[in-house]
Design a protein around this motif. Structure first.
Motif, PDB file in Angstrom:
ATOM      1  N   ILE A 278       5.995  14.357   1.903  1.00  0.00           N
ATOM      2  CA  ILE A 278       5.770  12.927   1.672  1.00  0.00           C
ATOM      3  C   ILE A 278       7.049  12.260   1.179  1.00  0.00           C
ATOM      4  O   ILE A 278       7.391  11.141   1.585  1.00  0.00           O
ATOM      5  CB  ILE A 278       4.618  12.718   0.676  1.00  0.00           C
ATOM      6  CG1 ILE A 278       3.289  13.132   1.330  1.00  0.00           C
ATOM      7  CG2 ILE A 278       4.543  11.264   0.215  1.00  0.00           C
ATOM      8  CD1 ILE A 278       2.095  13.063   0.410  1.00  0.00           C
ATOM      9  N   ASN A 279       7.795  12.939   0.325  1.00  0.00           N
ATOM     10  CA  ASN A 279       9.061  12.381  -0.149  1.00  0.00           C
ATOM     11  C   ASN A 279      10.048  12.179   0.996  1.00  0.00           C
ATOM     12  O   ASN A 279      10.755  11.171   1.060  1.00  0.00           O
ATOM     13  CB  ASN A 279       9.675  13.297  -1.211  1.00  0.00           C
ATOM     14  CG  ASN A 279       8.920  13.242  -2.527  1.00  0.00           C
ATOM     15  OD1 ASN A 279       8.299  12.234  -2.834  1.00  0.00           O
ATOM     16  ND2 ASN A 279       8.968  14.320  -3.291  1.00  0.00           N
ATOM     17  N   GLN A 280      10.081  13.149   1.921  1.00  0.00           N
ATOM     18  CA  GLN A 280      10.961  13.008   3.086  1.00  0.00           C
ATOM     19  C   GLN A 280      10.513  11.833   3.957  1.00  0.00           C
ATOM     20  O   GLN A 280      11.339  11.071   4.468  1.00  0.00           O
ATOM     21  CB  GLN A 280      10.951  14.296   3.896  1.00  0.00           C
ATOM     22  CG  GLN A 280      11.690  15.450   3.232  1.00  0.00           C
ATOM     23  CD  GLN A 280      11.611  16.725   4.034  1.00  0.00           C
ATOM     24  OE1 GLN A 280      10.822  16.847   4.974  1.00  0.00           O
ATOM     25  NE2 GLN A 280      12.433  17.712   3.673  1.00  0.00           N
ATOM     26  N   GLY A 281       9.204  11.690   4.109  1.00  0.00           N
ATOM     27  CA  GLY A 281       8.687  10.575   4.907  1.00  0.00           C
ATOM     28  C   GLY A 281       9.031   9.229   4.295  1.00  0.00           C
ATOM     29  O   GLY A 281       9.435   8.294   5.005  1.00  0.00           O
TER      30      GLY A 281
ATOM     31  N   GLN B 283       1.421  12.741  -4.995  1.00  0.00           N
ATOM     32  CA  GLN B 283       2.204  12.593  -3.763  1.00  0.00           C
ATOM     33  C   GLN B 283       3.680  12.852  -4.013  1.00  0.00           C
ATOM     34  O   GLN B 283       4.391  13.361  -3.162  1.00  0.00           O
ATOM     35  CB  GLN B 283       2.004  11.185  -3.179  1.00  0.00           C
ATOM     36  CG  GLN B 283       0.574  10.928  -2.750  1.00  0.00           C
ATOM     37  CD  GLN B 283       0.504  10.061  -1.504  1.00  0.00           C
ATOM     38  OE1 GLN B 283       1.357  10.155  -0.637  1.00  0.00           O
ATOM     39  NE2 GLN B 283      -0.518   9.239  -1.423  1.00  0.00           N
ATOM     40  N   ARG B 284       4.164  12.513  -5.194  1.00  0.00           N
ATOM     41  CA  ARG B 284       5.581  12.718  -5.476  1.00  0.00           C
ATOM     42  C   ARG B 284       5.944  14.191  -5.581  1.00  0.00           C
ATOM     43  O   ARG B 284       7.106  14.560  -5.511  1.00  0.00           O
ATOM     44  CB  ARG B 284       5.951  11.995  -6.776  1.00  0.00           C
ATOM     45  CG  ARG B 284       6.103  10.480  -6.570  1.00  0.00           C
ATOM     46  CD  ARG B 284       5.995   9.711  -7.854  1.00  0.00           C
ATOM     47  NE  ARG B 284       7.055  10.051  -8.786  1.00  0.00           N
ATOM     48  CZ  ARG B 284       7.130   9.535 -10.010  1.00  0.00           C
ATOM     49  NH1 ARG B 284       6.216   8.699 -10.425  1.00  0.00           N
ATOM     50  NH2 ARG B 284       8.118   9.877 -10.803  1.00  0.00           N
ATOM     51  N   ARG B 285       4.923  15.038  -5.713  1.00  0.00           N
ATOM     52  CA  ARG B 285       5.182  16.476  -5.730  1.00  0.00           C
ATOM     53  C   ARG B 285       5.359  17.041  -4.323  1.00  0.00           C
ATOM     54  O   ARG B 285       5.799  18.174  -4.159  1.00  0.00           O
ATOM     55  CB  ARG B 285       4.012  17.201  -6.406  1.00  0.00           C
ATOM     56  CG  ARG B 285       3.865  16.920  -7.889  1.00  0.00           C
ATOM     57  CD  ARG B 285       2.927  17.925  -8.534  1.00  0.00           C
ATOM     58  NE  ARG B 285       2.658  17.608  -9.926  1.00  0.00           N
ATOM     59  CZ  ARG B 285       1.536  17.075 -10.371  1.00  0.00           C
ATOM     60  NH1 ARG B 285       0.557  16.789  -9.505  1.00  0.00           N
ATOM     61  NH2 ARG B 285       1.370  16.820 -11.660  1.00  0.00           N
ATOM     62  N   SER B 286       4.998  16.268  -3.306  1.00  0.00           N
ATOM     63  CA  SER B 286       5.050  16.749  -1.922  1.00  0.00           C
ATOM     64  C   SER B 286       6.417  16.480  -1.306  1.00  0.00           C
ATOM     65  O   SER B 286       6.838  15.323  -1.195  1.00  0.00           O
ATOM     66  CB  SER B 286       3.962  16.062  -1.082  1.00  0.00           C
ATOM     67  OG  SER B 286       4.173  16.307   0.290  1.00  0.00           O
TER      68      SER B 286
ATOM     69  N   HIS C 105       0.834  -1.203   0.000  1.00  0.00           N
ATOM     70  CA  HIS C 105       0.000   0.000   0.000  1.00  0.00           C
ATOM     71  C   HIS C 105       0.872   1.257   0.000  1.00  0.00           C
ATOM     72  O   HIS C 105       0.641   2.179  -0.793  1.00  0.00           O
ATOM     73  CB  HIS C 105      -0.919  -0.002   1.224  1.00  0.00           C
ATOM     74  CG  HIS C 105      -1.674   1.277   1.397  1.00  0.00           C
ATOM     75  ND1 HIS C 105      -2.703   1.652   0.564  1.00  0.00           N
ATOM     76  CD2 HIS C 105      -1.544   2.284   2.300  1.00  0.00           C
ATOM     77  CE1 HIS C 105      -3.168   2.832   0.944  1.00  0.00           C
ATOM     78  NE2 HIS C 105      -2.484   3.224   2.004  1.00  0.00           N
ATOM     79  N   LEU C 106       1.879   1.298   0.860  1.00  0.00           N
ATOM     80  CA  LEU C 106       2.736   2.480   0.928  1.00  0.00           C
ATOM     81  C   LEU C 106       3.520   2.671  -0.366  1.00  0.00           C
ATOM     82  O   LEU C 106       3.734   3.798  -0.818  1.00  0.00           O
ATOM     83  CB  LEU C 106       3.691   2.353   2.120  1.00  0.00           C
ATOM     84  CG  LEU C 106       3.037   2.427   3.505  1.00  0.00           C
ATOM     85  CD1 LEU C 106       4.061   2.119   4.594  1.00  0.00           C
ATOM     86  CD2 LEU C 106       2.426   3.797   3.737  1.00  0.00           C
ATOM     87  N   THR C 107       3.954   1.565  -0.965  1.00  0.00           N
ATOM     88  CA  THR C 107       4.691   1.658  -2.228  1.00  0.00           C
ATOM     89  C   THR C 107       3.809   2.227  -3.336  1.00  0.00           C
ATOM     90  O   THR C 107       4.223   3.084  -4.117  1.00  0.00           O
ATOM     91  CB  THR C 107       5.219   0.273  -2.644  1.00  0.00           C
ATOM     92  OG1 THR C 107       6.096  -0.216  -1.620  1.00  0.00           O
ATOM     93  CG2 THR C 107       5.981   0.349  -3.959  1.00  0.00           C
ATOM     94  N   SER C 108       2.565   1.752  -3.398  1.00  0.00           N
ATOM     95  CA  SER C 108       1.651   2.252  -4.431  1.00  0.00           C
ATOM     96  C   SER C 108       1.330   3.720  -4.202  1.00  0.00           C
ATOM     97  O   SER C 108       1.221   4.498  -5.156  1.00  0.00           O
ATOM     98  CB  SER C 108       0.368   1.421  -4.452  1.00  0.00           C
ATOM     99  OG  SER C 108      -0.379   1.608  -3.250  1.00  0.00           O
ATOM    100  N   GLN C 109       1.185   4.108  -2.936  1.00  0.00           N
ATOM    101  CA  GLN C 109       0.895   5.502  -2.639  1.00  0.00           C
ATOM    102  C   GLN C 109       2.066   6.411  -3.011  1.00  0.00           C
ATOM    103  O   GLN C 109       1.883   7.510  -3.520  1.00  0.00           O
ATOM    104  CB  GLN C 109       0.572   5.657  -1.149  1.00  0.00           C
ATOM    105  CG  GLN C 109      -0.752   5.051  -0.720  1.00  0.00           C
ATOM    106  CD  GLN C 109      -1.941   5.751  -1.359  1.00  0.00           C
ATOM    107  OE1 GLN C 109      -2.090   6.956  -1.227  1.00  0.00           O
ATOM    108  NE2 GLN C 109      -2.758   4.992  -2.072  1.00  0.00           N
ATOM    109  N   SER C 110       3.279   5.952  -2.740  1.00  0.00           N
ATOM    110  CA  SER C 110       4.452   6.785  -3.023  1.00  0.00           C
ATOM    111  C   SER C 110       4.676   6.954  -4.522  1.00  0.00           C
ATOM    112  O   SER C 110       5.375   7.866  -4.955  1.00  0.00           O
ATOM    113  CB  SER C 110       5.695   6.185  -2.369  1.00  0.00           C
ATOM    114  OG  SER C 110       5.987   4.913  -2.934  1.00  0.00           O
ATOM    115  N   ALA C 111       4.091   6.047  -5.333  1.00  0.00           N
ATOM    116  CA  ALA C 111       4.230   6.150  -6.782  1.00  0.00           C
ATOM    117  C   ALA C 111       3.243   7.142  -7.397  1.00  0.00           C
ATOM    118  O   ALA C 111       3.364   7.493  -8.573  1.00  0.00           O
ATOM    119  CB  ALA C 111       4.032   4.777  -7.422  1.00  0.00           C
ATOM    120  N   CYS C 112       2.282   7.602  -6.603  1.00  0.00           N
ATOM    121  CA  CYS C 112       1.270   8.538  -7.099  1.00  0.00           C
ATOM    122  C   CYS C 112       1.922   9.867  -7.475  1.00  0.00           C
ATOM    123  O   CYS C 112       2.714  10.420  -6.721  1.00  0.00           O
ATOM    124  CB  CYS C 112       0.199   8.744  -6.025  1.00  0.00           C
ATOM    125  SG  CYS C 112      -0.960  10.054  -6.419  1.00  0.00           S
TER     126      CYS C 112
END
Length: 240
Positions: A106-109, A100-103, A90-97
């Protein structure tokens, strides 16, 4: 004040009042070195600052080995098995959005999560389990002169720093080798000298250890490839 002197040295800039300005030298160095190590910047009982540098260069701040071991060991409450795989997916799929990659947050997290996973799965705790009854740890305690139950003494911190450097865990380590040097009264004549001597003895133990270890098959010692900087936030006159 002590706070001003300490923060001026750590950052290289005069503080704004009591507040530090700029990043710590160790943070700059961690970013300069590329942050390839599991813990690029490790700080034990020493203030550290990051102002505008990469989040991965921020120091992992701990109070001693027991604190560090809590960070490096898997939590007894951690999920496992199928549930863990589901959470990871789930986290991997979310990070690929794309959104979200513009944040930056979120990238730091995501970067922090990946770094923590690397530290825990690498079982780095074995290098800092100084209370273990193995021959390696018994010999290490003898060389630095501390007991199994010690977790945050200056000698323990010296051993921790050398382990972190020589085991490829960190390139920048900050420790506190002497405490309570602010002696003004009757304790000056009785305590100042022994406390300073104890701190310098820790540095001496570190140097002996680094000098005895070969650096990555080069024929030179780790001491040849290590810079040790000692500082205090105040000084005594040359006469004293």
């Amino acid at each position: 004040t002590h706070e001003v002197g300490r923060r001026r040295f750590i950052t290289g800039k005069p503080p704004s009042g009591l507040f530090a300005r700029g990043s710590s030298a160790s943070t700059w160095l961690a970013q300069h070195y590329g942050m390839k190590e599991p813990i690029p910047n490790l700080s034990v009982l020493v203030e550290s600052y990051n102002e505008g540098l990469d989040n991965s260069a921020t120091a992992l701040s701990v109070t001693g080995t027991s604190d560090l071991l809590r960070v490096l060991r898997p939590s007894p409450d951690a999920v496992s098995g199928a549930l863990n795989r589901l959470v990871d997916a789930h986290l991997t799929s979310q990070s690929a959005c794309i959104d979200q990659r513009r944040s930056q947050l979120i990238n730091q997290g995501n970067a922090s999560r990946g770094k923590v996973k690397e530290m825990v799965q690498g079982r780095l705790d074995s290098f800092f389990d100084f209370g273990a009854n193995t021959q390696e740890m018994i010999d290490l305690r003898d060389r630095y002169g501390f007991r199994r139950q010690d977790t945050d003494t200056a000698s323990v911190q010296g051993a921790l720093a050398v382990q972190a450097l020589t085991k490829g865990i960190s390139r920048c380590v900050s420790i506190r080798v002497a405490n309570a040097l602010d002696t003004h009264f009757d304790d000056w004549s009785s305590d100042q000298g022994p406390r300073q001597a104890a701190g310098f003895e820790v540095v001496s133990s570190m140097m002996r250890e680094l000098n005895a270890m070969e650096y990555k098959g080069t024929g030179k010692s780790w001491l040849d490839h290590t810079v040790i900087v000692c500082f205090s936030e105040f000084s005594r006159t040359p006469l004293i």
